[in-house]
Design an enzyme around this catalytic site. Structure first.
Site, PDB file in Angstrom:
ATOM      1  N   LYS A 287      21.963  -4.930   6.678  1.00  0.00           N
ATOM      2  CA  LYS A 287      23.401  -4.901   6.950  1.00  0.00           C
ATOM      3  C   LYS A 287      24.165  -4.389   5.730  1.00  0.00           C
ATOM      4  CE  LYS A 287      26.407  -8.238   6.574  1.00  0.00           C
ATOM      5  NZ  LYS A 287      27.149  -9.503   6.656  1.00  0.00           N
TER       6      LYS A 287
ATOM      7  N   ASP B 249      27.534  -7.677  11.644  1.00  0.00           N
ATOM      8  CA  ASP B 249      27.987  -8.932  11.050  1.00  0.00           C
ATOM      9  C   ASP B 249      28.299  -9.917  12.179  1.00  0.00           C
ATOM     10  OD1 ASP B 249      30.307  -7.958  12.148  1.00  0.00           O
ATOM     11  OD2 ASP B 249      31.257  -7.485  10.236  1.00  0.00           O
TER      12      ASP B 249
END
Length: 209
Positions: free
Chosen positions: A120, A139
């Site tokens: 991420k 997220d």
């Protein structure tokens, strides 16, 4: 969703959130790496209140290596998990200097070899620091919205990302995370989503008219 629906879905979100961009403040790729690390389990607003002092104290990557760990912990303390974040920041700086000649790598594989940088974070750095989107940073907002709308049934962020990449054309990769973050903060909020005013509710499998 059909391809025409996918494009319309993104365009509706872009119209609703024309200012949707990364809200972390940074000037260099390494500052972006640090800001992303600090943002884990912490708001971007809090990170942006913390980094000015940090970046003033540590102007170079070498400064991050040299700073005393206790001083670094004290500066990043407001962002939570400060001991682990401080340790990773120092180790990451050391790795960038020793393994990459002092330059933050601009590819996913090398970025993920750095301490404290997962997929991420690497996605965010590739997009924000290098303008080379490789995927979609999943997220909490992206995960929640993807599940609610029905874009993915998965719980694991990496699996959700794979589902999203299959759905959205490559030219939209740079927009999706920003739009989902803004949509998640302003409309599709976790505790009480504002479904009646949602600009994309007609595409949402959870929405009950």
């Amino acid at each position: 969703m059909k391809k025409s629906d996918v494009i319309n879905f993104v365009e509706l979100l872009k119209k609703a959130y024309p200012d949707a961009t990364c809200s972390l403040d940074f000037e260099t790729p390494f500052q972006m790496v640090v800001a992303v690390m600090l943002s884990a389990q912490c708001t971007d607003e809090r990170v942006n209140k913390t980094t000015p002092e940090l970046f003033k104290r540590c102007k170079t990557i070498q400064d991050f290596v040299d700073i005393d760990i206790k001083e670094l912990e004290e500066i990043v303390h407001p962002c939570g998990f400060y001991k682990n974040k401080a340790k990773n920041i120092k180790l990451c700086a050391k790795q960038v200097l020793e393994n990459f000649n002092g330059k933050v790598p601009d590819n996913m594989e090398d970025l993920q070899s750095l301490a404290g940088v997962g997929r991420k974070s690497a996605n965010v750095v590739m997009l924000e620091a290098f303008n080379k989107p490789q995927g979609i940073a999943v997220d909490t907002h992206a995960k929640r919205i993807s599940n609610l709308i029905g874009l993915s049934k998965e719980a694991d962020p990496s699996k959700i990302e794979k589902d999203l990449i299959k759905i959205f054309p490559k030219e939209y990769l740079k927009d999706i995370n920003h739009l989902f973050v803004w949509h998640g903060r302003n409309t599709c909020v976790a505790r009480k989503p504002k479904c009646d005013v949602c600009p994309v509710n007609k595409y949402c499998k959870t929405y009950k008219k």
